[in-house]
Design an enzyme around this catalytic site. Structure first.
Site, PDB file in Angstrom:
ATOM      1  N   HIS A  18      -7.397  -0.501   5.680  1.00  0.00           N
ATOM      2  CA  HIS A  18      -6.350   0.401   6.179  1.00  0.00           C
ATOM      3  C   HIS A  18      -6.134   1.504   5.134  1.00  0.00           C
ATOM      4  CE1 HIS A  18      -2.626   1.655   8.121  1.00  0.00           C
ATOM      5  NE2 HIS A  18      -1.980   1.471   6.987  1.00  0.00           N
ATOM      6  N   HIS A  38       0.850  -1.197   0.000  1.00  0.00           N
ATOM      7  CA  HIS A  38       0.000   0.000   0.000  1.00  0.00           C
ATOM      8  C   HIS A  38       0.880   1.240   0.000  1.00  0.00           C
ATOM      9  CE1 HIS A  38       0.787  -0.433   4.295  1.00  0.00           C
ATOM     10  NE2 HIS A  38       0.286   0.766   4.529  1.00  0.00           N
ATOM     11  N   HIS A  41       4.787  -4.397  11.196  1.00  0.00           N
ATOM     12  CA  HIS A  41       5.182  -3.671  12.406  1.00  0.00           C
ATOM     13  C   HIS A  41       5.321  -4.605  13.608  1.00  0.00           C
ATOM     14  CE1 HIS A  41       4.639   0.537  11.006  1.00  0.00           C
ATOM     15  NE2 HIS A  41       3.718   0.016  10.219  1.00  0.00           N
ATOM     16  N   ASP A  97       6.026   4.779   4.958  1.00  0.00           N
ATOM     17  CA  ASP A  97       6.900   3.826   5.660  1.00  0.00           C
ATOM     18  C   ASP A  97       6.907   2.452   4.979  1.00  0.00           C
ATOM     19  OD1 ASP A  97       4.219   3.561   6.616  1.00  0.00           O
ATOM     20  OD2 ASP A  97       4.925   2.497   8.390  1.00  0.00           O
ATOM     21  N   HIS A  98       6.176   2.324   3.866  1.00  0.00           N
ATOM     22  CA  HIS A  98       6.181   1.084   3.085  1.00  0.00           C
ATOM     23  C   HIS A  98       6.791   1.279   1.694  1.00  0.00           C
ATOM     24  CE1 HIS A  98       3.535  -1.245   5.880  1.00  0.00           C
ATOM     25  NE2 HIS A  98       3.407  -0.016   6.327  1.00  0.00           N
ATOM     26  N   HIS A 146       1.504   3.965   1.883  1.00  0.00           N
ATOM     27  CA  HIS A 146       2.070   4.753   2.981  1.00  0.00           C
ATOM     28  C   HIS A 146       3.599   4.843   2.884  1.00  0.00           C
ATOM     29  CE1 HIS A 146      -1.762   4.239   5.610  1.00  0.00           C
ATOM     30  NE2 HIS A 146      -1.852   5.248   4.780  1.00  0.00           N
ATOM     31  N   ASP A 175      -0.172  -3.617   6.448  1.00  0.00           N
ATOM     32  CA  ASP A 175      -0.785  -3.057   7.658  1.00  0.00           C
ATOM     33  C   ASP A 175      -2.259  -3.457   7.796  1.00  0.00           C
ATOM     34  OD1 ASP A 175       1.594  -1.823   8.277  1.00  0.00           O
ATOM     35  OD2 ASP A 175       0.937   0.197   7.736  1.00  0.00           O
TER      36      ASP A 175
HETATM   37 ZN   LIG Z   1       0.087   1.835   6.442  1.00  0.00          ZN
END
Ligand SMILES: [Zn+2]
Length: 255
Positions: free
Chosen positions: A110, A52, A167, A56-57, A54, A129
């Site tokens: 998410h 996805h 995570h 941090d990905h 985001h 996530d």
């Molecule tokens: Zn995320």
């Protein structure tokens, strides 16, 4: 084939799948620890996969793609710069270099276009996530009904399937799960087991679908104790599994 956790940021795991000298990375939020890992292990990067959009990905995606000139796979329903092959439910890819096949699941909730990758033998799933160890992702872009369906899709995988989420949230998720389902003996066992792992500096991820079915309150919205706790928190009767899910997701946001 080995799947390695590369820690990044505060509590992310970036996943490197390695076979011989070949590697693929799932959700490279940062290129720096990935480049270091590849160099330390004499690996060359042959593919990049994203679940996805985001940061941090995908934050390291373009730098890695530029350096390694490798194919990049990601969700069809999200706008991610650098994705070459856009994937959705029912697609099967062969990962270049390492040669494994992966099936794609749509798991919105998410984010609106979130996808997961599962191997055909259902030994492991990369779920970003969506499903966490003893928890689930926040609903940034989807509805409780969507997330509930996405989690049900993952929960339908075999109990042995290893869950590679993105995570290390497990102990705080377990604290919340205890509040929801204090009578769950399997949850107490998991708390002891995962606390010991963290004390030794080990990751609690991957878990398995079997672990999650036994202890994750977000997959247990039909259990009497989960329903009762959700109704007590809501101060009213909840009429469906989705309403129970929505209530405990909201409760967790403020826990
Ligand atoms: Zn995320």
């Amino acid at each position: 084939m080995h799947i390695h956790a590369v820690p990044a940021f505060k509590d992310n795991y970036l996943w490197v799948v390695a076979e011989g000298p070949h590697a693929a990375v799932v959700d490279p939020g940062d290129s720096v620890p990935i480049e270091r890992f590849l160099a330390d292990h004499g690996l060359k990067l042959d593919a990049i996969l994203a679940t996805h959009h985001h940061g941090d990905h995908v934050g390291g995606l373009q730098a890695l793609a530029a350096h390694w000139k490798c194919p990049v796979f990601g969700p069809a329903g999200e706008d991610i710069a650098g994705i070459g092959t856009r994937l959705g439910e029912g697609d099967r890819i062969r990962v270049p270099g390492i040669g494994i096949e992966l099936d794609v699941l749509d798991v919105p909730g998410h984010t609106a276009g979130h996808i997961a990758y599962v191997d055909p033998a259902k030994e492991f799933v990369f779920c970003g996530d969506t499903l966490f160890a003893c928890g689930c992702g926040r609903l940034f872009e989807g509805t409780p009904a969507q997330m509930s369906r996405s989690l049900a899709k993952l929960a339908a995988l075999p109990g042995k399937t290893r869950v590679y989420c993105a995570h290390e949230y497990t102990l705080s998720n377990i604290r919340f799960a205890e509040a929801v389902e204090p009578g769950n003996r399997k949850l107490m066992e998991r708390k002891a087991r995962d606390s010991a792992k963290r004390d030794r500096g080990e990751a609690t991820v991957p878990s398995t679908i079997g672990d999650e079915l036994a202890t994750n309150p977000f997959l247990r919205c039909r259990q009497a104790e989960v329903v009762a706790s959700a109704e007590r928190h809501a101060g009213r009767r909840l009429r469906s599994e989705v309403e129970v899910f929505a209530e405990i997701r909201e409760w967790k946001n403020n826990f």
